[in-house]
Scaffold this motif. Sequence first.
Motif, PDB file in Angstrom:
ATOM      1  N   LYS A  59       0.812  -1.197   0.000  1.00 30.29           N
ATOM      2  CA  LYS A  59       0.000   0.000   0.000  1.00 30.29           C
ATOM      3  C   LYS A  59       0.858   1.265   0.000  1.00 30.29           C
ATOM      4  O   LYS A  59       0.447   2.274  -0.548  1.00 30.29           O
ATOM      5  CB  LYS A  59      -0.936   0.024   1.212  1.00 30.29           C
ATOM      6  N   LEU A  60       2.018   1.220   0.630  1.00 34.12           N
ATOM      7  CA  LEU A  60       2.863   2.409   0.655  1.00 34.12           C
ATOM      8  C   LEU A  60       3.403   2.750  -0.726  1.00 34.12           C
ATOM      9  O   LEU A  60       3.586   3.925  -1.039  1.00 34.12           O
ATOM     10  CB  LEU A  60       4.006   2.236   1.655  1.00 34.12           C
ATOM     11  N   PHE A  61       3.640   1.752  -1.560  1.00 37.97           N
ATOM     12  CA  PHE A  61       4.058   2.036  -2.930  1.00 37.97           C
ATOM     13  C   PHE A  61       2.946   2.801  -3.648  1.00 37.97           C
ATOM     14  O   PHE A  61       3.212   3.796  -4.331  1.00 37.97           O
ATOM     15  CB  PHE A  61       4.381   0.742  -3.686  1.00 37.97           C
ATOM     16  N   ASP A  62       1.719   2.344  -3.507  1.00 36.68           N
ATOM     17  CA  ASP A  62       0.579   3.025  -4.119  1.00 36.68           C
ATOM     18  C   ASP A  62       0.455   4.454  -3.579  1.00 36.68           C
ATOM     19  O   ASP A  62       0.215   5.389  -4.336  1.00 36.68           O
ATOM     20  CB  ASP A  62      -0.720   2.265  -3.842  1.00 36.68           C
ATOM     21  N   TYR A  63       0.625   4.605  -2.277  1.00 34.24           N
ATOM     22  CA  TYR A  63       0.545   5.917  -1.621  1.00 34.24           C
ATOM     23  C   TYR A  63       1.560   6.891  -2.212  1.00 34.24           C
ATOM     24  O   TYR A  63       1.315   8.089  -2.306  1.00 34.24           O
ATOM     25  CB  TYR A  63       0.780   5.727  -0.118  1.00 34.24           C
ATOM     26  N   CYS A  64       2.697   6.369  -2.646  1.00 28.45           N
ATOM     27  CA  CYS A  64       3.771   7.197  -3.218  1.00 28.45           C
ATOM     28  C   CYS A  64       3.606   7.427  -4.714  1.00 28.45           C
ATOM     29  O   CYS A  64       4.439   8.072  -5.334  1.00 28.45           O
ATOM     30  CB  CYS A  64       5.122   6.540  -2.978  1.00 28.45           C
ATOM     31  N   GLY A  65       2.552   6.865  -5.282  1.00 27.57           N
ATOM     32  CA  GLY A  65       2.327   7.024  -6.711  1.00 27.57           C
ATOM     33  C   GLY A  65       2.942   5.925  -7.552  1.00 27.57           C
ATOM     34  O   GLY A  65       2.902   5.974  -8.780  1.00 27.57           O
ATOM     35  N   LEU A  66       3.508   4.925  -6.917  1.00 29.60           N
ATOM     36  CA  LEU A  66       4.111   3.796  -7.627  1.00 29.60           C
ATOM     37  C   LEU A  66       3.067   2.683  -7.735  1.00 29.60           C
ATOM     38  O   LEU A  66       3.109   1.679  -7.039  1.00 29.60           O
ATOM     39  CB  LEU A  66       5.361   3.305  -6.896  1.00 29.60           C
ATOM     40  N   THR A  67       2.103   2.893  -8.619  1.00 27.85           N
ATOM     41  CA  THR A  67       0.940   2.013  -8.684  1.00 27.85           C
ATOM     42  C   THR A  67       1.082   0.877  -9.685  1.00 27.85           C
ATOM     43  O   THR A  67       0.336  -0.095  -9.618  1.00 27.85           O
ATOM     44  CB  THR A  67      -0.312   2.832  -9.050  1.00 27.85           C
ATOM     45  N   ARG A  68       2.030   0.978 -10.582  1.00 28.70           N
ATOM     46  CA  ARG A  68       2.182  -0.043 -11.605  1.00 28.70           C
ATOM     47  C   ARG A  68       2.958  -1.241 -11.056  1.00 28.70           C
ATOM     48  O   ARG A  68       3.829  -1.097 -10.203  1.00 28.70           O
ATOM     49  CB  ARG A  68       2.886   0.556 -12.812  1.00 28.70           C
ATOM     50  N   LYS A  69       2.614  -2.399 -11.562  1.00 32.85           N
ATOM     51  CA  LYS A  69       3.240  -3.633 -11.081  1.00 32.85           C
ATOM     52  C   LYS A  69       4.756  -3.585 -11.240  1.00 32.85           C
ATOM     53  O   LYS A  69       5.494  -4.050 -10.362  1.00 32.85           O
ATOM     54  CB  LYS A  69       2.659  -4.828 -11.818  1.00 32.85           C
ATOM     55  N   GLU A  70       5.255  -3.004 -12.313  1.00 30.10           N
ATOM     56  CA  GLU A  70       6.701  -2.961 -12.527  1.00 30.10           C
ATOM     57  C   GLU A  70       7.414  -2.029 -11.556  1.00 30.10           C
ATOM     58  O   GLU A  70       8.637  -2.066 -11.436  1.00 30.10           O
ATOM     59  CB  GLU A  70       7.049  -2.606 -13.982  1.00 30.10           C
ATOM     60  N   ASN A  71       6.658  -1.177 -10.839  1.00 27.38           N
ATOM     61  CA  ASN A  71       7.253  -0.331  -9.802  1.00 27.38           C
ATOM     62  C   ASN A  71       7.564  -1.120  -8.535  1.00 27.38           C
ATOM     63  O   ASN A  71       8.396  -0.700  -7.736  1.00 27.38           O
ATOM     64  CB  ASN A  71       6.316   0.812  -9.415  1.00 27.38           C
ATOM     65  N   LYS A  72       6.874  -2.228  -8.364  1.00 29.79           N
ATOM     66  CA  LYS A  72       6.963  -2.992  -7.114  1.00 29.79           C
ATOM     67  C   LYS A  72       7.974  -4.125  -7.242  1.00 29.79           C
ATOM     68  O   LYS A  72       7.648  -5.302  -7.146  1.00 29.79           O
ATOM     69  CB  LYS A  72       5.578  -3.473  -6.728  1.00 29.79           C
ATOM     70  N   ILE A  73       9.210  -3.747  -7.446  1.00 28.42           N
ATOM     71  CA  ILE A  73      10.317  -4.691  -7.600  1.00 28.42           C
ATOM     72  C   ILE A  73      10.575  -5.353  -6.246  1.00 28.42           C
ATOM     73  O   ILE A  73      10.607  -4.689  -5.217  1.00 28.42           O
ATOM     74  CB  ILE A  73      11.567  -3.954  -8.113  1.00 28.42           C
ATOM     75  N   ALA A  74      10.774  -6.653  -6.277  1.00 25.45           N
ATOM     76  CA  ALA A  74      10.902  -7.430  -5.043  1.00 25.45           C
ATOM     77  C   ALA A  74      11.976  -6.887  -4.114  1.00 25.45           C
ATOM     78  O   ALA A  74      11.775  -6.836  -2.894  1.00 25.45           O
ATOM     79  CB  ALA A  74      11.169  -8.896  -5.368  1.00 25.45           C
ATOM     80  N   THR A  75      13.110  -6.476  -4.642  1.00 26.81           N
ATOM     81  CA  THR A  75      14.182  -5.981  -3.768  1.00 26.81           C
ATOM     82  C   THR A  75      13.777  -4.676  -3.080  1.00 26.81           C
ATOM     83  O   THR A  75      14.160  -4.437  -1.937  1.00 26.81           O
ATOM     84  CB  THR A  75      15.495  -5.764  -4.552  1.00 26.81           C
ATOM     85  N   LYS A  76      13.004  -3.856  -3.767  1.00 26.20           N
ATOM     86  CA  LYS A  76      12.541  -2.602  -3.161  1.00 26.20           C
ATOM     87  C   LYS A  76      11.486  -2.875  -2.094  1.00 26.20           C
ATOM     88  O   LYS A  76      11.496  -2.257  -1.031  1.00 26.20           O
ATOM     89  CB  LYS A  76      12.003  -1.657  -4.224  1.00 26.20           C
TER      90      LYS A  76
END
Length: 101
Positions: A1-18
Motif C-alpha cells: 500500500k505504501l508504494f501506491d501511496y507514493c504514486g508507484l501504482t504499476r506492477k513494474e514499480n513494485k520490484i521485489a528488492t525494493k
Amino acid sequence: KLFDYCGLTRKENKIATKVRRLDIELRSLGVLPTDHVEAHQRVSYEAFVQSRLLKEAVARCSDARAAWEHKRRVGKCAEGRTPLAVWVLSIISQVAAQGQA
C-alpha cells in the motif's frame, strides 16, 4: 500500500528488492510484526500512525524534512508527495543506489 501511496501504482514499480528493503526498514522500526509482509496482513493503526520510531525515522530524512518545510511555507506538498511518501521513496531508492555501487 505504501508504494501506491507514493504514486508507484504499476506492477513494474513494485520490484521485489525494493519491497523487501521497505519491509526490512518497517520491521526494524517495529511497524511490522513479521520479517516480511504476508498476504492479507494488516498493520494496526497504533503500530503505524502512532509509531514514535517511524516518526523519528521520517524526521531524520533530509528530503522528508524539506517536504515538510515546503508544506509549511506553501500550504501544500510539492508534487503531492507528503513527508511520509518522500521517506518511503528515499528508502526504496537506496536499493537502486546499492545496485549501482
